[in-house]
Motif scaffolding. Sequence first.
Motif, PDB file in Angstrom:
ATOM      1  N   VAL A  63       1.150  -1.436   0.265  1.00 45.36           N
ATOM      2  CA  VAL A  63       0.162   0.250   0.193  1.00 45.36           C
ATOM      3  C   VAL A  63       0.893   1.490  -0.201  1.00 45.36           C
ATOM      4  O   VAL A  63       1.811   1.069   0.806  1.00 45.36           O
ATOM      5  N   PHE A  64       0.759   1.990  -0.796  1.00 43.76           N
ATOM      6  CA  PHE A  64       1.063   3.557  -0.796  1.00 43.76           C
ATOM      7  C   PHE A  64       0.877   5.122   0.071  1.00 43.76           C
ATOM      8  O   PHE A  64      -0.982   4.878  -1.088  1.00 43.76           O
ATOM      9  N   MET A  65       0.989   4.986   0.763  1.00 43.69           N
ATOM     10  CA  MET A  65      -0.002   5.923   1.232  1.00 43.69           C
ATOM     11  C   MET A  65       0.672   7.301   1.364  1.00 43.69           C
ATOM     12  O   MET A  65       2.176   7.694   1.444  1.00 43.69           O
ATOM     13  N   GLY A  66      -0.606   8.666   0.859  1.00 43.47           N
ATOM     14  CA  GLY A  66       0.464   9.986   0.959  1.00 43.47           C
ATOM     15  C   GLY A  66      -0.615  10.662   0.475  1.00 43.47           C
ATOM     16  O   GLY A  66      -1.856  10.734   0.774  1.00 43.47           O
ATOM     17  N   ASP A  67      -0.255  12.206  -0.405  1.00 41.23           N
ATOM     18  CA  ASP A  67      -0.647  12.855  -0.305  1.00 41.23           C
ATOM     19  C   ASP A  67      -0.707  12.757  -2.109  1.00 41.23           C
ATOM     20  O   ASP A  67      -0.987  11.567  -2.416  1.00 41.23           O
ATOM     21  N   SER A  68      -0.430  14.269  -2.327  1.00 38.73           N
ATOM     22  CA  SER A  68      -1.715  14.568  -4.085  1.00 38.73           C
ATOM     23  C   SER A  68      -0.247  13.170  -4.941  1.00 38.73           C
ATOM     24  O   SER A  68      -0.456  12.705  -5.747  1.00 38.73           O
ATOM     25  N   ILE A  69       1.157  13.618  -4.075  1.00 37.73           N
ATOM     26  CA  ILE A  69       2.184  13.004  -4.918  1.00 37.73           C
ATOM     27  C   ILE A  69       1.752  11.430  -5.836  1.00 37.73           C
ATOM     28  O   ILE A  69       2.020  10.996  -6.552  1.00 37.73           O
ATOM     29  N   THR A  70       1.582  10.601  -4.428  1.00 32.00           N
ATOM     30  CA  THR A  70       1.018   9.621  -4.264  1.00 32.00           C
ATOM     31  C   THR A  70      -0.934   9.591  -5.016  1.00 32.00           C
ATOM     32  O   THR A  70      -0.742   8.455  -5.377  1.00 32.00           O
ATOM     33  N   ASP A  71      -1.851   9.656  -4.516  1.00 32.89           N
ATOM     34  CA  ASP A  71      -2.799  10.142  -5.180  1.00 32.89           C
ATOM     35  C   ASP A  71      -2.716  10.694  -7.559  1.00 32.89           C
ATOM     36  O   ASP A  71      -2.874   9.106  -7.468  1.00 32.89           O
ATOM     37  N   MET A  72      -1.961  11.510  -7.185  1.00 30.39           N
ATOM     38  CA  MET A  72      -2.000  10.873  -8.652  1.00 30.39           C
ATOM     39  C   MET A  72      -0.576  10.369  -9.092  1.00 30.39           C
ATOM     40  O   MET A  72      -1.321  10.435 -10.798  1.00 30.39           O
ATOM     41  N   TRP A  73       0.022   9.116  -9.195  1.00 25.99           N
ATOM     42  CA  TRP A  73       1.052   8.496  -9.608  1.00 25.99           C
ATOM     43  C   TRP A  73      -0.587   7.516 -10.629  1.00 25.99           C
ATOM     44  O   TRP A  73       0.652   6.779 -11.761  1.00 25.99           O
TER      45      TRP A  73
END
Length: 268
Positions: free
Chosen positions: A78-88
């Motif tokens: 699981v990749f947890m994060g903000d917009s950088i993860t969201d947009m990936w």
Amino acid sequence: MHRPFAFAFISAAVLFLHPAFSSAQAAPDPTPLSKQVAGLEEKFARDEKTLLDWPNLARYRDANASLSAPAKDETRVVFMGDSITDMWVLPRFGEFFPGKPYIGRGISGQTTPQMLIRFRPDVLALQPRVVVILAGTNDIAGNTGPMTLEEIEGNLASMSQLARVNNIRAVLASVLPVYDGGHTPDGKPLIMTDRRPPEKILALNSWIKNYAAQHKDIYLDYFSAMVDDHGFLKKELSDDGLHPNKAGYAVMAPLAEKAVAATLSTNK
């Protein structure tokens, strides 16, 4: 606040502030009144949603419920994060780790306290082998209010500890560098270092690296691969000075893969 009343309140506010209704000698706003009202309505709707669900637990609720438990030999990440993860995961940036059981759980604009609240439903409940945490840039920027480095570090440590006691291995990623002079999609110039001072990014990354080493987590160093000789994000890796573009994600992806492989090969 009921929406009809809210709309009336917003409309009255715009009328009051409009040059035609103000005695102040301000430059006229070229934006049509109807667009000003629409913009305030949109902002009110966003703020209302945030007030009702500050960590945005609803964002992935249905997606989480639809996921089955991982197969016996599945290496779920699981990749947890903000917009950088969201947009990936967006198609324009290429496929998100094709063929891999990797799950994106980023939410644009979020800070570490919001991620900490949703860590249980969006990470622990999915039973991954590994969690990759990329967070901190929005804390530095003050997206949800002023945050000290110690407070950011405490939230990152808490996520690492939650992962550890649930037999999930943690990869702690560095905050990415930024640069000034990027632009919005409509061409407006952007300044990033005013809210994200490079010295604070360096200080947080130093702590993340040391914490990972002390607690047998893996440090994922995006920063060193993406910074230029002057300490800023390489311009070819981002269009706005903050978020990676396709070339930026192409740099990040193999580093993430390497970090996941490294944490799976270690004995804790």
